[in-house]
Enzyme design. Structure first.
Site, mmCIF file in Angstrom:
data_model
loop_
_atom_site.group_PDB
_atom_site.id
_atom_site.type_symbol
_atom_site.label_atom_id
_atom_site.label_comp_id
_atom_site.label_asym_id
_atom_site.label_seq_id
_atom_site.Cartn_x
_atom_site.Cartn_y
_atom_site.Cartn_z
ATOM 1 N N TRP A 26 0.853 -1.189 0.000
ATOM 2 C CA TRP A 26 0.000 0.000 0.000
ATOM 3 C C TRP A 26 0.886 1.234 0.000
ATOM 4 O O TRP A 26 1.915 1.269 0.679
ATOM 5 C CB TRP A 26 -0.885 0.027 1.253
ATOM 6 C CG TRP A 26 -2.210 -0.640 1.065
ATOM 7 C CD1 TRP A 26 -2.477 -1.966 1.242
ATOM 8 C CD2 TRP A 26 -3.426 -0.028 0.662
ATOM 9 N NE1 TRP A 26 -3.804 -2.215 0.974
ATOM 10 C CE2 TRP A 26 -4.418 -1.035 0.612
ATOM 11 C CE3 TRP A 26 -3.780 1.282 0.335
ATOM 12 C CZ2 TRP A 26 -5.727 -0.785 0.264
ATOM 13 C CZ3 TRP A 26 -5.091 1.531 -0.015
ATOM 14 C CH2 TRP A 26 -6.042 0.513 -0.049
ATOM 15 N N SER A 58 -0.260 -3.177 5.900
ATOM 16 C CA SER A 58 0.438 -3.095 7.183
ATOM 17 C C SER A 58 -0.019 -4.146 8.187
ATOM 18 O O SER A 58 0.769 -4.574 9.026
ATOM 19 C CB SER A 58 0.282 -1.692 7.772
ATOM 20 O OG SER A 58 0.998 -0.765 6.972
ATOM 21 N N VAL A 59 -1.270 -4.590 8.110
ATOM 22 C CA VAL A 59 -1.751 -5.612 9.051
ATOM 23 C C VAL A 59 -0.952 -6.909 8.900
ATOM 24 O O VAL A 59 -0.762 -7.640 9.874
ATOM 25 C CB VAL A 59 -3.267 -5.857 8.856
ATOM 26 C CG1 VAL A 59 -3.740 -7.075 9.623
ATOM 27 C CG2 VAL A 59 -4.051 -4.626 9.273
ATOM 28 N N GLU A 60 -0.447 -7.172 7.707
ATOM 29 C CA GLU A 60 0.319 -8.395 7.465
ATOM 30 C C GLU A 60 1.777 -8.294 7.905
ATOM 31 O O GLU A 60 2.499 -9.295 7.915
ATOM 32 C CB GLU A 60 0.255 -8.769 5.985
ATOM 33 C CG GLU A 60 -1.125 -9.186 5.510
ATOM 34 C CD GLU A 60 -2.089 -8.030 5.284
ATOM 35 O OE1 GLU A 60 -3.303 -8.238 5.452
ATOM 36 O OE2 GLU A 60 -1.634 -6.902 4.955
ATOM 37 N N VAL A 80 2.689 2.400 5.454
ATOM 38 C CA VAL A 80 2.041 3.713 5.544
ATOM 39 C C VAL A 80 0.558 3.481 5.800
ATOM 40 O O VAL A 80 -0.101 2.783 5.027
ATOM 41 C CB VAL A 80 2.228 4.526 4.237
ATOM 42 C CG1 VAL A 80 1.467 5.846 4.313
ATOM 43 C CG2 VAL A 80 3.712 4.760 3.947
ATOM 44 N N VAL A 81 0.057 4.048 6.886
ATOM 45 C CA VAL A 81 -1.360 3.973 7.210
ATOM 46 C C VAL A 81 -1.867 5.409 7.325
ATOM 47 O O VAL A 81 -1.399 6.172 8.177
ATOM 48 C CB VAL A 81 -1.609 3.214 8.534
ATOM 49 C CG1 VAL A 81 -3.100 3.067 8.795
ATOM 50 C CG2 VAL A 81 -0.921 1.848 8.516
ATOM 51 N N THR A 86 -13.165 6.406 8.915
ATOM 52 C CA THR A 86 -13.724 5.341 9.755
ATOM 53 C C THR A 86 -12.728 4.966 10.845
ATOM 54 O O THR A 86 -11.586 5.418 10.852
ATOM 55 C CB THR A 86 -14.046 4.086 8.925
ATOM 56 O OG1 THR A 86 -12.813 3.488 8.489
ATOM 57 C CG2 THR A 86 -14.908 4.422 7.711
ATOM 58 N N HIS A 88 -11.249 2.253 11.118
ATOM 59 C CA HIS A 88 -10.294 1.271 10.592
ATOM 60 C C HIS A 88 -8.847 1.687 10.891
ATOM 61 O O HIS A 88 -8.030 0.846 11.272
ATOM 62 C CB HIS A 88 -10.507 1.107 9.083
ATOM 63 C CG HIS A 88 -9.620 0.093 8.449
ATOM 64 N ND1 HIS A 88 -9.780 -1.265 8.657
ATOM 65 C CD2 HIS A 88 -8.557 0.226 7.609
ATOM 66 C CE1 HIS A 88 -8.847 -1.917 7.987
ATOM 67 N NE2 HIS A 88 -8.104 -1.036 7.343
ATOM 68 N N ARG A 127 7.787 12.170 5.830
ATOM 69 C CA ARG A 127 8.509 11.245 6.713
ATOM 70 C C ARG A 127 9.172 10.093 5.954
ATOM 71 O O ARG A 127 9.874 9.287 6.536
ATOM 72 C CB ARG A 127 7.533 10.662 7.736
ATOM 73 C CG ARG A 127 7.055 11.677 8.743
ATOM 74 C CD ARG A 127 5.826 11.186 9.483
ATOM 75 N NE ARG A 127 5.381 12.105 10.505
ATOM 76 C CZ ARG A 127 4.735 13.240 10.284
ATOM 77 N NH1 ARG A 127 4.459 13.611 9.053
ATOM 78 N NH2 ARG A 127 4.368 14.021 11.280
#
Length: 166
Positions: A26, A58-60, A80-81, A86, A88, A127
């Protein structure tokens, strides 16, 4: 970004150590560059080997970081999130942070946390270590993890090894 108090992020003498890097796909423009900077930091520090693995999001990151921690002295996780409208964002950030912390503690090995958790894509660009960026989290997360590995290696074990090769 706090903008102050960051320790020096210069290369360290990590000759002989190995590094596993896991990065989310992502926001690939940013994570690809962060991977390049992480590899550059590892190479500038004289590591013996760098391996890069990619995951969807990123969850993985934690589960692949866990697999890398079995084989490498240091792991660096990059992603990167960006906050949306929401909840989430909050769940992802908490899950990733807790997962990477668990990997580090369970493995007894440093996990560099280079996951950008930001409100806007502009904050992420600032960043990601791009030309003109205020920060270079790919580089900084790698140097921080290598520095921690060196601190662990320098501890005098009472018995046995700390997980790093002889």
């Amino acid at each position: 970004m706090a903008g102050f108090g960051e320790p020096g992020a210069t290369a360290v003498d990590a000759a002989g150590l190995t590094v596993g890097v896991v990065a989310a796909r992502w926001h690939g423009e940013l994570t690809d560059h962060m991977v390049e900077r992480a590899v550059a930091a590892a190479e500038a520090s004289g590591v013996r080997e760098v391996r890069v693995a990619r995951v969807s999001g990123s969850v993985e990151l934690p589960v692949v970081a866990q697999a890398l921690a079995r084989e490498y002295d240091v792991v660096v996780a990059l992603g990167v999130v960006v906050r949306g409208s929401t909840a989430h964002f909050d769940y992802v950030c908490q899950s990733v942070t807790e997962g990477l912390t668990r990997v580090a503690l369970d493995a007894g090995k440093p996990v560099g946390q280079g996951v950008l958790t930001v409100n806007t894509i502009e904050q992420a660009r600032d960043r990601a270590g791009l030309p003109g960026s205020a920060e270079d989290k790919g580089w900084a997360a790698t140097i921080a993890a290598l520095d921690a590995a060196l601190a662990i290696r320098d501890l005098k074990p009472r018995s046995g090894q700390l997980g790093f090769g002889g």
